[in-house]
Design a protein around this motif. Structure first.
Motif, PDB file in Angstrom:
ATOM      1  N   ASN A  74      46.268  42.117  40.532  1.00  0.00           N
ATOM      2  CA  ASN A  74      46.337  41.481  41.811  1.00  0.00           C
ATOM      3  C   ASN A  74      47.475  40.949  42.201  1.00  0.00           C
ATOM      4  O   ASN A  74      48.050  39.746  41.875  1.00  0.00           O
ATOM      5  CB  ASN A  74      45.305  40.221  41.637  1.00  0.00           C
ATOM      6  N   TRP A  76      47.078  38.720  44.607  1.00  0.00           N
ATOM      7  CA  TRP A  76      46.403  37.522  45.523  1.00  0.00           C
ATOM      8  C   TRP A  76      44.844  37.131  45.308  1.00  0.00           C
ATOM      9  O   TRP A  76      44.609  38.357  44.893  1.00  0.00           O
ATOM     10  CB  TRP A  76      46.450  36.535  46.625  1.00  0.00           C
ATOM     11  N   ALA A  77      44.369  36.326  44.158  1.00  0.00           N
ATOM     12  CA  ALA A  77      42.612  36.190  44.174  1.00  0.00           C
ATOM     13  C   ALA A  77      42.566  34.763  44.834  1.00  0.00           C
ATOM     14  O   ALA A  77      43.437  33.528  43.731  1.00  0.00           O
ATOM     15  CB  ALA A  77      42.471  36.638  43.278  1.00  0.00           C
ATOM     16  N   THR A 133      46.153  46.231  48.826  1.00  0.00           N
ATOM     17  CA  THR A 133      46.280  44.887  49.212  1.00  0.00           C
ATOM     18  C   THR A 133      46.511  44.537  50.386  1.00  0.00           C
ATOM     19  O   THR A 133      47.678  44.936  50.839  1.00  0.00           O
ATOM     20  CB  THR A 133      46.974  43.779  48.405  1.00  0.00           C
ATOM     21  N   ASN A 149      42.007  41.871  48.623  1.00  0.00           N
ATOM     22  CA  ASN A 149      42.859  42.095  47.553  1.00  0.00           C
ATOM     23  C   ASN A 149      42.213  43.104  46.774  1.00  0.00           C
ATOM     24  O   ASN A 149      41.110  43.932  46.521  1.00  0.00           O
ATOM     25  CB  ASN A 149      42.194  40.448  46.605  1.00  0.00           C
TER      26      ASN A 149
END
Length: 240
Positions: A74, A76-77, A133, A149
């Motif tokens: 990922n 971002w999350a 993403t 994401n």
């Protein structure tokens, strides 16, 4: 000397059937030499997508979207500590470093004003199971951003499209003071990226804008800059 030896072996090989024939006219043999021919290299195939981002807000410019194709993890999350690359997007809308995080990427041409949209093309070579993403800032905030994401692109065949709406997230890197000194968008023209982190330190859903109209006396924002979720609509189409 190696060339002479090689030449000698070649001559000997060619002479072998003649020698055998001279010894016995009925005993002629052929020597078959198999040579492996390498298979041709396959031609790389481009896999291309068009990503359209629509700004659904009333008074929030969306920074040029950063679109990254990658295969693992990922970028971002929610609940994660944001990277500096994401922090730069969330605090000032700058995506240059974020765009280096994947195997292929593309950035928008400019901010997307309320009600407008922008289509961005991105291509990756020989990979149909990449992840997508997207990240973009809501300009009249301290560190609000939106996007998607690690969405799995393997679901799309050529010609297929997928549409989703996305909410606003808080990067957790800067307090939501809404002050003229800290909001970089056109409502305040304040500071952009600041490496000092003074908020929660992790990504969460954004609580929204308070504004001076609703009692935050130090806010440079008005009720016009408030937003409800979702804040953007995204359409992804595989074109190649």
């Amino acid at each position: 000397m190696p060339n002479l030896i090689k030449h000698y072996k070649k001559v000997l090989l060619l002479a072998l059937p003649l020698a055998l024939s001279a010894c016995d006219d009925d005993d002629t043999r052929e020597v078959i030499v198999e040579v492996e021919v390498p298979a041709p290299e396959p031609t790389p195939v481009d896999v291309s997508y068009e990503v359209t981002v629509v700004n659904l807000t009333n008074g929030q410019p969306v920074s040029p979207p950063a679109i990254v194709l990658h295969t693992d993890g990922n970028l971002w999350a929610v609940g994660q500590v944001p990277s500096v690359e994401l922090e730069r997007i969330a605090e000032e809308g700058s995506s240059e470093s974020f765009l280096t995080l994947g195997l292929a990427s593309a950035g928008g041409d400019g901010p997307i004003t309320p009600g407008d949209q922008q289509t961005i093309s991105v291509t990756i070579e020989d990979i149909t199971d990449a992840k997508l993403t997207i990240a973009a800032m809501l300009g009249n905030t301290n560190d609000a951003f939106t996007g998607i994401n690690a969405w799995d692109l393997s679901q799309l065949a050529v010609g297929d499209s997928w549409t989703t709406t996305r909410p606003a997230y808080d990067a957790g890197t800067e307090k939501n003071t809404e002050s003229a000194a800290t909001v970089p968008g056109p409502a305040a023209s304040g500071e952009g990226f600041n490496p000092t982190r003074d908020d929660s330190g992790f990504i969460s859903m954004h609580p929204g804008v308070v504004s001076s109209d609703d009692g935050l006396s130090t806010s440079a924002l008005t009720v016009e800059h408030k937003f409800d979720n979702p804040v953007i609509r995204i359409q992804i189409t595989r074109t190649e």
